[in-house]
Design a protein around this motif. Structure first.
Motif, mmCIF file in Angstrom:
data_model
loop_
_atom_site.group_PDB
_atom_site.id
_atom_site.type_symbol
_atom_site.label_atom_id
_atom_site.label_comp_id
_atom_site.label_asym_id
_atom_site.label_seq_id
_atom_site.Cartn_x
_atom_site.Cartn_y
_atom_site.Cartn_z
ATOM 1 N N LYS A 88 -11.320 22.038 8.621
ATOM 2 C CA LYS A 88 -10.289 21.697 9.198
ATOM 3 C C LYS A 88 -10.906 20.436 10.465
ATOM 4 O O LYS A 88 -11.883 20.821 11.107
ATOM 5 C CB LYS A 88 -9.591 22.797 9.812
ATOM 6 C CG LYS A 88 -9.216 23.685 8.912
ATOM 7 C CD LYS A 88 -8.633 24.858 9.647
ATOM 8 C CE LYS A 88 -7.790 25.801 8.490
ATOM 9 N NZ LYS A 88 -7.084 27.036 9.225
ATOM 10 N N GLU A 91 -5.079 17.933 13.359
ATOM 11 C CA GLU A 91 -3.854 17.733 12.484
ATOM 12 C C GLU A 91 -3.796 16.429 11.537
ATOM 13 O O GLU A 91 -4.355 15.491 11.944
ATOM 14 C CB GLU A 91 -2.707 17.394 13.548
ATOM 15 C CG GLU A 91 -2.598 18.870 14.527
ATOM 16 C CD GLU A 91 -1.972 19.920 13.872
ATOM 17 O OE1 GLU A 91 -1.344 19.968 12.669
ATOM 18 O OE2 GLU A 91 -2.328 20.998 13.880
ATOM 19 N N GLY A 160 -7.405 16.178 9.693
ATOM 20 C CA GLY A 160 -6.804 16.659 8.610
ATOM 21 C C GLY A 160 -7.337 17.953 8.263
ATOM 22 O O GLY A 160 -8.275 18.354 8.718
ATOM 23 N N THR A 161 -7.255 18.366 6.995
ATOM 24 C CA THR A 161 -8.040 19.472 6.425
ATOM 25 C C THR A 161 -8.599 19.048 4.973
ATOM 26 O O THR A 161 -7.900 18.478 4.197
ATOM 27 C CB THR A 161 -7.233 20.763 6.138
ATOM 28 O OG1 THR A 161 -6.542 21.358 7.478
ATOM 29 C CG2 THR A 161 -7.938 21.749 5.579
ATOM 30 N N GLY A 446 -3.391 9.753 16.832
ATOM 31 C CA GLY A 446 -4.261 10.878 16.647
ATOM 32 C C GLY A 446 -5.662 10.850 17.247
ATOM 33 O O GLY A 446 -6.256 11.614 17.120
#
Length: 446
Positions: A88, A91, A160-161, A446
């Motif tokens: 992870k 976001e 993100g993941t 971000g």
């Protein structure tokens, strides 16, 4: 094949020439080249130590070790011998990248110093089988680790993941289903996008191939058990000859593609095995046919399967076979579904790949009638967009010579298949890293 036209695809060719982006491309390429000694050692290990479907225990252990060392949270034993590695990074989207891990029961004859000498058993218990990575899964695994190493080193450039999976049993078409049935999506989350790559024995190393839309076929295995009335070959009038009936069925099956399917819809019905009889002068009591059936759309698939039953049974009726002795048609339950590359994801990923490795090194490819169970990850109720691309694996000089002479190059699954390891793997890492960075690109806020 035609060269990929980046200007038409994305309308943004000029932006790829910006100095900052060019420097970033060179930086990633340079880092991958510097990482080659590490990746070469890993590739050699995988190639020298292949394992068959659902027997990839040592392979999965090595993959898990590699990914844990990079900071991924790794869970093993998914779908038997599969693994899931998650990282992870804030976001953002959830991207899954898949590699397959299994090898084939092939005796290697490449003559490479690192050629496999492994003998093992398959998941059904058959022993003393020679084993070889004849389909490039050793390249796929090495490329996945190489991509992971690049993305970890570039964590400041994506958000993100990242979900990396090592899948068992692709070669028997059961691994993706096993992982999904074991909770791949319910336990580890549903991805927003799925990516994978496969080596190509028909492209030179250094080239990436792609197909938008249907790329690989539905693959069904069908058995037809034909029943007759056996007897002496000198007195055929006292029998109902299943060999003649079988021959009529084989011939009639050819009309399925030519007369039951739209000419613009690809379809294949091949009878690969016709077994019956034991002696010159004995008409047997039964015959067994084995078929492979290929299609892209589910509608065409159903047309072919329904047609096989209709033809086999009605031919038998025409031969006077009673209703209780009609042919028995068995369709293997765990078929391989067709691979559909999501056009929007293809456009996005290939724009990034072409930016990274150069437009001249990207080619549009026709769809093929082979099968790949990567398709299953997009066949769940969530309909996750997926894209599998091709990484050329043929040494460029050998490719050029073969094209000039008309020589046939060793295909995938051949005992002679020997990819240009360095160029194939470094290009695959470069391409997959570029695609992943595009999907996981940080937004301005971000």
């Amino acid at each position: 094949m035609k060269y990929f036209n980046l200007a038409l695809l994305c309308g943004c060719l000029a932006t790829s020439m910006l100095p900052g982006r060019a420097l970033a491309q060179e930086s990633m390429q340079g880092a991958i080249e510097k990482d080659w000694p590490y990746l070469q050692s890993l590739y050699t290990h995988f190639h020298e130590n292949p394992e068959l479907s659902f027997r990839e225990t040592q392979t999965a252990e090595r993959m898990a070790t590699e990914l844990r060392s990079l900071g991924f949270e790794v869970t093993t034993g998914i779908g038997g011998t599969g693994l899931v590695a998650i990282m992870k990074n804030g976001e953002g989207p959830r991207l899954m990248i898949r590699t397959d891990m299994d090898a084939l029961p092939v005796k290697e004859t490449t003559g490479k110093s690192y050629a496999s000498k492994i003998i093992g058993e398959n998941y059904l218990g058959a022993k003393n089988l020679p084993i070889m990575h004849a389909c490039g899964h050793d390249v796929h695994m090495t490329a996945l680790v190489g991509t992971a190493r690049r993305l970890v080193a570039m964590k400041d450039q994506w958000a993100g993941t990242l979900v990396l999976i090592g899948q068992p049993a692709e070669e028997i078409g059961l691994g993706a289903k096993a992982m999904l049935d074991d909770g791949l999506y319910t336990r580890f989350g549903v991805p927003d996008f799925n990516l994978a790559l496969h080596v190509s024995a028909g492209l030179p190393a250094g080239v990436i191939g792609y197909t938008a839309g249907y790329a690989l076929a539905n693959v069904d295995s069908v058995d037809i058990e034909i029943k007759g009335v056996g007897g002496h070959g000198a007195y055929p009038h006292t029998t109902k000859d299943p060999i003649v009936l079988g021959a009529y069925i084989v011939t009639a099956l050819q009309t399925l593609v030519s007369r039951s399917v739209d000419p613009q819809a690809p379809a294949v019905v091949t009878v690969g095995s016709f077994h019956g009889g034991t002696k010159h002068n004995i008409i047997p009591g039964n015959v067994h046919l084995k078929l492979t059936v290929r299609s892209y759309s589910d509608a065409v698939r159903q047309t072919l399967l329904d047609g096989i039953t209709r033809i086999a049974q009605n031919q038998a009726r025409a031969f006077g076979i009673t209703e209780d002795q009609l042919p028995v048609i068995t369709v293997e339950k765990d078929y391989t579904p067709s691979t559909y590359n999501d056009p929007a994801l293809v456009k996005r990923a290939m724009t990034a790949i072409a930016d990274q490795i150069g437009e001249k090194n990207v080619r549009e490819m026709p769809a093929v009638m082979g099968g790949e169970d990567f398709a299953r990850y997009g066949r769940t109720k969530e309909k996750v967009p997926g894209f599998m691309f091709w990484a050329g694996a043929v040494e460029p000089e050998n490719y050029a010579k073969a094209k000039a002479s008309g020589e046939t190059l060793p295909s995938l699954h051949s005992a002679f298949f020997a990819p240009d390891a360095q160029k194939t793997i470094t290009t695959a890492v470069n391409a997959m890293s570029a695609a992943a960075l595009n999907v996981l690109e940080k937004t301005n806020d971000g």
